[in-house]
Enzyme design. Structure first.
Site, PDB file in Angstrom:
ATOM      1  N   TYR A  75       0.866  -1.180   0.000  1.00  0.00           N
ATOM      2  CA  TYR A  75       0.000   0.000   0.000  1.00  0.00           C
ATOM      3  C   TYR A  75       0.904   1.232   0.000  1.00  0.00           C
ATOM      4  CZ  TYR A  75      -4.225   2.602   1.284  1.00  0.00           C
ATOM      5  OH  TYR A  75      -5.306   3.451   1.294  1.00  0.00           O
ATOM      6  N   SER A 186     -20.335  -4.741   0.281  1.00  0.00           N
ATOM      7  CA  SER A 186     -19.225  -4.215   1.094  1.00  0.00           C
ATOM      8  C   SER A 186     -19.710  -2.954   1.812  1.00  0.00           C
ATOM      9  CB  SER A 186     -18.042  -3.886   0.192  1.00  0.00           C
ATOM     10  OG  SER A 186     -18.379  -2.798  -0.663  1.00  0.00           O
ATOM     11  N   VAL A 188     -18.444  -0.017   1.499  1.00  0.00           N
ATOM     12  CA  VAL A 188     -18.513   1.059   0.496  1.00  0.00           C
ATOM     13  C   VAL A 188     -19.795   0.891  -0.317  1.00  0.00           C
ATOM     14  CG1 VAL A 188     -17.409   2.144  -1.499  1.00  0.00           C
ATOM     15  CG2 VAL A 188     -15.992   1.183   0.317  1.00  0.00           C
ATOM     16  N   MET A 283     -10.839  -6.814  -4.882  1.00  0.00           N
ATOM     17  CA  MET A 283     -11.048  -7.885  -3.900  1.00  0.00           C
ATOM     18  C   MET A 283     -10.810  -9.273  -4.486  1.00  0.00           C
ATOM     19  SD  MET A 283     -11.355  -6.451  -1.072  1.00  0.00           S
ATOM     20  CE  MET A 283     -11.790  -7.773   0.050  1.00  0.00           C
TER      21      MET A 283
HETATM   22  C1  COO Z   1      -4.201  -6.297  -4.489  1.00  0.00           C
HETATM   23  C2  COO Z   1      -3.666  -4.853  -4.624  1.00  0.00           C
HETATM   24  C3  COO Z   1      -4.809  -3.860  -4.844  1.00  0.00           C
HETATM   25  C4  COO Z   1      -2.648  -4.750  -5.779  1.00  0.00           C
HETATM   26  O1  COO Z   1      -3.196  -5.110  -6.936  1.00  0.00           O
HETATM   27  P1  COO Z   1      -2.422  -5.119  -8.333  1.00  0.00           P
HETATM   28  O2  COO Z   1      -3.294  -5.893  -9.216  1.00  0.00           O
HETATM   29  O3  COO Z   1      -2.019  -3.776  -8.728  1.00  0.00           O
HETATM   30  O4  COO Z   1      -1.093  -5.933  -7.964  1.00  0.00           O
HETATM   31  P2  COO Z   1      -0.032  -6.617  -8.904  1.00  0.00           P
HETATM   32  O5  COO Z   1      -0.022  -8.042  -8.602  1.00  0.00           O
HETATM   33  O6  COO Z   1      -0.177  -6.188 -10.314  1.00  0.00           O
HETATM   34  O7  COO Z   1       1.277  -6.006  -8.291  1.00  0.00           O
HETATM   35  C5  COO Z   1       1.746  -4.756  -8.520  1.00  0.00           C
HETATM   36  C6  COO Z   1       3.204  -4.778  -8.111  1.00  0.00           C
HETATM   37  O8  COO Z   1       3.894  -5.861  -8.787  1.00  0.00           O
HETATM   38  C7  COO Z   1       3.913  -3.564  -8.459  1.00  0.00           C
HETATM   39  O9  COO Z   1       4.794  -3.248  -7.418  1.00  0.00           O
HETATM   40  P3  COO Z   1       4.733  -1.869  -6.593  1.00  0.00           P
HETATM   41  O10 COO Z   1       3.725  -0.979  -7.244  1.00  0.00           O
HETATM   42  O11 COO Z   1       6.103  -1.368  -6.598  1.00  0.00           O
HETATM   43  O12 COO Z   1       4.266  -2.316  -5.242  1.00  0.00           O
HETATM   44  C8  COO Z   1       4.731  -3.969  -9.665  1.00  0.00           C
HETATM   45  O13 COO Z   1       5.950  -3.276  -9.664  1.00  0.00           O
HETATM   46  C9  COO Z   1       5.025  -5.409  -9.507  1.00  0.00           C
HETATM   47  N1  COO Z   1       5.110  -6.196 -10.736  1.00  0.00           N
HETATM   48  C10 COO Z   1       4.514  -7.392 -10.906  1.00  0.00           C
HETATM   49  N2  COO Z   1       4.753  -7.852 -12.149  1.00  0.00           N
HETATM   50  C11 COO Z   1       5.493  -6.962 -12.784  1.00  0.00           C
HETATM   51  C12 COO Z   1       5.728  -5.917 -11.899  1.00  0.00           C
HETATM   52  N3  COO Z   1       6.437  -4.866 -12.268  1.00  0.00           N
HETATM   53  C13 COO Z   1       6.916  -4.845 -13.508  1.00  0.00           C
HETATM   54  N4  COO Z   1       6.709  -5.807 -14.419  1.00  0.00           N
HETATM   55  C14 COO Z   1       6.019  -6.874 -14.087  1.00  0.00           C
HETATM   56  N5  COO Z   1       5.799  -7.840 -15.003  1.00  0.00           N
HETATM   57  O14 COO Z   1      -4.968  -6.642  -5.562  1.00  0.00           O
HETATM   58  C15 COO Z   1      -5.022  -6.561  -3.226  1.00  0.00           C
HETATM   59  O15 COO Z   1      -4.466  -6.777  -2.173  1.00  0.00           O
HETATM   60  N6  COO Z   1      -6.391  -6.556  -3.355  1.00  0.00           N
HETATM   61  C16 COO Z   1      -7.315  -6.831  -2.249  1.00  0.00           C
HETATM   62  C17 COO Z   1      -7.484  -5.623  -1.345  1.00  0.00           C
HETATM   63  C18 COO Z   1      -7.859  -4.375  -2.076  1.00  0.00           C
HETATM   64  O16 COO Z   1      -8.824  -4.321  -2.805  1.00  0.00           O
HETATM   65  N7  COO Z   1      -7.087  -3.327  -1.851  1.00  0.00           N
HETATM   66  C19 COO Z   1      -7.350  -2.030  -2.408  1.00  0.00           C
HETATM   67  C20 COO Z   1      -6.663  -1.072  -1.567  1.00  0.00           C
HETATM   68  S1  COO Z   1      -7.121   0.605  -1.852  1.00  0.00           S
HETATM   69  C21 COO Z   1      -7.989   1.012  -0.415  1.00  0.00           C
HETATM   70  O17 COO Z   1      -8.568   0.198   0.225  1.00  0.00           O
HETATM   71  C22 COO Z   1      -8.001   2.391   0.006  1.00  0.00           C
HETATM   72  C23 COO Z   1      -8.540   2.783   1.184  1.00  0.00           C
HETATM   73  C24 COO Z   1      -8.533   4.181   1.595  1.00  0.00           C
HETATM   74  C25 COO Z   1      -2.868  -4.439  -3.408  1.00  0.00           C
HETATM   75  P1  NAP Z   2     -15.818  -5.012   3.270  1.00  0.00           P
HETATM   76  O1  NAP Z   2     -16.989  -4.366   3.901  1.00  0.00           O
HETATM   77  O2  NAP Z   2     -14.770  -5.631   4.116  1.00  0.00           O
HETATM   78  O3  NAP Z   2     -16.380  -6.093   2.239  1.00  0.00           O
HETATM   79  C1  NAP Z   2     -15.564  -6.786   1.362  1.00  0.00           C
HETATM   80  C2  NAP Z   2     -16.388  -7.134   0.159  1.00  0.00           C
HETATM   81  O4  NAP Z   2     -15.551  -7.776  -0.800  1.00  0.00           O
HETATM   82  C3  NAP Z   2     -17.545  -8.068   0.461  1.00  0.00           C
HETATM   83  O5  NAP Z   2     -18.703  -7.525  -0.090  1.00  0.00           O
HETATM   84  C4  NAP Z   2     -17.156  -9.374  -0.225  1.00  0.00           C
HETATM   85  O6  NAP Z   2     -18.222 -10.043  -0.811  1.00  0.00           O
HETATM   86  C5  NAP Z   2     -16.253  -8.891  -1.345  1.00  0.00           C
HETATM   87  N1  NAP Z   2     -15.255  -9.901  -1.716  1.00  0.00           N
HETATM   88  C6  NAP Z   2     -14.262 -10.393  -0.956  1.00  0.00           C
HETATM   89  N2  NAP Z   2     -13.517 -11.256  -1.665  1.00  0.00           N
HETATM   90  C7  NAP Z   2     -14.055 -11.319  -2.893  1.00  0.00           C
HETATM   91  C8  NAP Z   2     -13.760 -12.048  -4.060  1.00  0.00           C
HETATM   92  N3  NAP Z   2     -12.725 -12.894  -4.127  1.00  0.00           N
HETATM   93  N4  NAP Z   2     -14.555 -11.860  -5.156  1.00  0.00           N
HETATM   94  C9  NAP Z   2     -15.604 -11.034  -5.109  1.00  0.00           C
HETATM   95  N5  NAP Z   2     -15.941 -10.312  -4.013  1.00  0.00           N
HETATM   96  C10 NAP Z   2     -15.173 -10.456  -2.928  1.00  0.00           C
HETATM   97  O7  NAP Z   2     -15.089  -4.011   2.291  1.00  0.00           O
HETATM   98  P2  NAP Z   2     -14.873  -2.447   2.367  1.00  0.00           P
HETATM   99  O8  NAP Z   2     -14.105  -2.103   3.564  1.00  0.00           O
HETATM  100  O9  NAP Z   2     -16.153  -1.750   2.075  1.00  0.00           O
HETATM  101  O10 NAP Z   2     -13.939  -2.287   1.073  1.00  0.00           O
HETATM  102  C11 NAP Z   2     -14.408  -2.688  -0.195  1.00  0.00           C
HETATM  103  C12 NAP Z   2     -13.331  -2.420  -1.224  1.00  0.00           C
HETATM  104  O11 NAP Z   2     -13.144  -1.030  -1.324  1.00  0.00           O
HETATM  105  C13 NAP Z   2     -11.966  -2.992  -0.877  1.00  0.00           C
HETATM  106  O12 NAP Z   2     -11.356  -3.390  -2.070  1.00  0.00           O
HETATM  107  C14 NAP Z   2     -11.222  -1.787  -0.323  1.00  0.00           C
HETATM  108  O13 NAP Z   2      -9.838  -1.943  -0.458  1.00  0.00           O
HETATM  109  C15 NAP Z   2     -11.766  -0.718  -1.214  1.00  0.00           C
HETATM  110  N6  NAP Z   2     -11.694   0.673  -0.745  1.00  0.00           N
HETATM  111  C16 NAP Z   2     -10.991   1.512  -1.517  1.00  0.00           C
HETATM  112  C17 NAP Z   2     -10.953   2.845  -1.210  1.00  0.00           C
HETATM  113  C18 NAP Z   2     -10.195   3.760  -2.098  1.00  0.00           C
HETATM  114  O14 NAP Z   2     -10.080   4.927  -1.769  1.00  0.00           O
HETATM  115  N7  NAP Z   2      -9.678   3.262  -3.204  1.00  0.00           N
HETATM  116  C19 NAP Z   2     -11.622   3.333  -0.091  1.00  0.00           C
HETATM  117  C20 NAP Z   2     -12.351   2.433   0.680  1.00  0.00           C
HETATM  118  C21 NAP Z   2     -12.381   1.087   0.360  1.00  0.00           C
HETATM  119  P3  NAP Z   2     -19.324 -10.845   0.034  1.00  0.00           P
HETATM  120  O15 NAP Z   2     -20.295  -9.793   0.482  1.00  0.00           O
HETATM  121  O16 NAP Z   2     -19.907 -11.759  -0.951  1.00  0.00           O
HETATM  122  O17 NAP Z   2     -18.614 -11.507   1.147  1.00  0.00           O
END
Ligand code: COO
Ligand code: NAP
Length: 375
Positions: A75, A186, A188, A283
C-alpha cells in the site's frame, strides 16, 4: 502508583492515576499479518502533559482491506518503521490500523477544542488505531459530534466518504439516473446504495451468490437498492436483456468497481455511451479486465479512485466530505453499519489476548466487516 486503565473507571478517576499501561498492535517488517504482527505495551504518563498533548482511549477501530495491504507493504501510503512510533520500542515499528474513534481521557493546558470525554478521530492518515490508548497532540485529532453512533464515528473516514466522493465528484448524475456497482454488500457498496438512494439515483448492484441470497437481496433493497443481481446473472449475456428492460431506455453512466477480473468486465458491459468506470479496489486480486468495445464504440473512461490520493490533490475535500457524510448519518440516510464486534476487554487484556483477538478478527474479515470494540 501505576496500574492498567479499566474501562469502568470514570474520567475523574482516570485523572487521578499517574500513568496507564497502553497496548498497540505493531509490525517491525512488512509481511502477512499472522507472521508479522506483535503487541507492544508501554506506559503513558498522565501527569505533566505538554501544552498540546492529548491522551486518548480507543473506543472502536475497524479492520479494512487497506490496513492489511499496509501491513503487507503493498500500500503506497504507509507509516514509517520508526523507533519513535511509540514509547519503549526496542526496534523500529509501525502501529497498525488507520480508522477509529477515541475518547479524550487527559489533555495538556493549551488544548482548546477537545474536552475530556469528547470523541475524536485521526485528522490525517497513518495514525495507528489498533491500540488501547495513544499519547498524541491535538492537531492529530478531529472532534466528532455525538449526534452519530459510536460505530458510525469509527467508520466515517474511509468507506462512506469514498462512496460519497465517487457518486458526486466524477459524473454528474441527475435524479432518476442509474449507477452500477460490484461488491455491493461491502461497506462502500452499502454506503453508495444509501447515499445514491437519498440523491435520487437508481442502483444496479452486483453481489456474489450465496445460500441466503434472498435475505441479502431484501436487506440491500431495504436500504435503497433498486435492483440486486448475482455475479452469475451479471456474467450471462441472456440476462443482459432483463437489465435493459429495467433501464427503460436509459444508459448507465457510472460504474463502481472494487472486485476486478471478470466481475469488472461484466459490469462494464452494462455501461452506456460516454460512461465512466471508477476502480477503487481489487477484492478478487485479479487484474482489471475491460471489454474493448466499451472503449472503441462507447467512449468509455476508466479511472482509478483512491480517497487518500483524492484528498492529497484536493485537501479541502476531507472536511467537506466528512461534513457531508455526517449529515447523511444524522438524517438517517446512512444506517448503522453492519459489522461484527470482536471485543478487547481493557480491564483484563494482555499483549497475548489483544494480538489473538486481532488475528482472529483478520481471519474473520473474509466473512464480514470486523470492528474492534474496546470496553
Ligand atoms: C491487491 C492490490 C490492490 C494490488 O493489486 P495489483 O493488481 O495492482 O497488484 P499486482 O499483482 O499487479 O502487483 C503490482 C506490483 O507488482 C507492483 O509493485 P509496486 O507498485 O512497486 O508495489 C509492480 O511493480 C510489480 N510487478 C509485478 N509484475 C510486474 C511488476 N512490475 C513490472 N513488471 C512486471 N511484469 O490486488 C489486493 O491486495 N487486493 C485486495 C485488497 C484491495 O482491494 N485493496 C485495495 C486497496 S485501496 C484502499 O482500500 C483504500 C482505502 C482508503 C494491493
Ligand atoms: P468489506 O466491507 O470488508 O467487504 C468486502 C467485500 O468484498 C464483500 O462484499 C465481499 O463479498 C467482497 N469480496 C471479498 N472477496 C471477494 C472475491 N474474491 N470476489 C468477489 N468479491 C469479494 O469491504 P470495504 O471495507 O467496504 O472495502 C471494499 C473495497 O473497497 C476494498 O477493495 C477496499 O480496499 C476498497 N476501498 C478503496 C478505497 C479507495 O479509496 N480506493 C476506499 C475504501 C475502500 P461478500 O459480500 O460476498 O462476502
Amino acid at each position: 502508583f501505576k496500574m492498567s486503565l479499566r474501562s469502568v473507571f470514570s474520567v475523574s478517576s482516570i485523572r487521578r492515576m499517574s500513568s496507564i499501561t497502553a497496548r498497540a498492535i505493531v509490525y517491525n517488517a512488512h509481511g502477512e499479518p499472522k507472521d508479522t504482527l506483535k503487541c507492544h505495551s508501554y506506559k503513558i504518563d498522565l501527569q505533566n502533559l505538554q501544552p498540546n498533548e492529548v491522551v486518548v482511549q480507543t473506543l472502536a477501530a475497524p479492520l479494512n482491506p487497506s490496513d492489511i495491504n499496509q501491513i503487507q507493504g503493498v500500500y503506497p501510503s504507509k507509516p514509517p518503521l520508526s523507533i519513535d512510533s511509540l514509547p519503549e520500542l526496542k526496534e523500529p515499528a509501525a502501529v497498525t490500523g488507520n480508522e477509529g474513534v477515541f475518547k479524550v481521557i487527559a489533555k495538556g493546558s493549551n488544548v482548546g477544542e477537545l474536552e475530556t470525554g469528547d470523541w475524536c478521530i485521526p485528522s490525517g492518515v497513518n495514525f495507528g488505531t489498533w491500540c488501547t490508548h495513544r499519547l498524541t497532540t491535538d492537531k492529530n485529532l478531529l472532534k466528532m459530534p455525538k449526534t452519530i453512533s459510536l460505530n458510525q464515528a469509527a467508520t466515517i473516514a474511509v468507506n462512506p466518504s469514498s462512496a460519497y466522493q465517487m457518486l458526486t465528484h466524477f459524473v454528474k448524475l441527475q435524479p432518476g439516473d442509474w449507477f452500477i456497482q460490484n461488491g455491493a454488500n461491502s461497506q462502500v457498496g452499502r454506503a453508495a446504495i444509501q447515499i445514491g438512494h437519498k440523491l435520487g439515483y437508481k442502483s444496479l448492484n452486483i453481489v456474489r451468490n450465496r445460500d441466503n441470497l434472498d435475505e441479502l437481496v431484501k436487506d440491500l433493497e431495504s436500504i435503497g437498492a433498486t435492483k440486486v443481481i448475482t455475479e452469475d446473472e451479471s456474467a450471462s449475456k441472456e440476462f443482459g436483456a432483463t437489465v435493459k428492460e429495467w433501464l427503460e431506455g436509459k444508459e448507465i453512466k457510472l460504474g463502481l468497481n472494487c472486485i476486478g477480473g471478470p466481475s469488472a468486465s461484466n459490469l462494464a458491459r452494462k455501461l452506456g455511451h460516454d460512461a465512466t468506470i471508477l476502480t477503487y479496489g481489487a477484492m478478487s486480486k485479479k487484474p482489471l479486465s475491460l471489454p474493448t468495445g466499451n472503449f472503441i464504440f462507447k467512449n468509455l473512461t476508466a479511472k482509478g479512485f483512491w480517497i487518500t490520493g483524492n484528498i492529497k490533490r484536493h485537501p479541502e475535500l476531507r472536511i467537506e466530505t466528512i461534513n457531508a457524510v455526517l449529515k447523511f448519518m444524522e438524517d438517517g440516510t446512512l444506517k448503522e453499519p453492519k459489522v461484527n464486534e470482536p471485543k478487547v476487554k481493557l480491564s483484563t487484556t494482555t499483549n497475548e489476548s489483544f494480538l489473538e483477538t486481532v488475528l482472529a478478527a483478520l481471519e474473520d474479515s473474509q466473512k464480514g466487516k470486523q470492528l474492534l470494540k474496546f470496553e
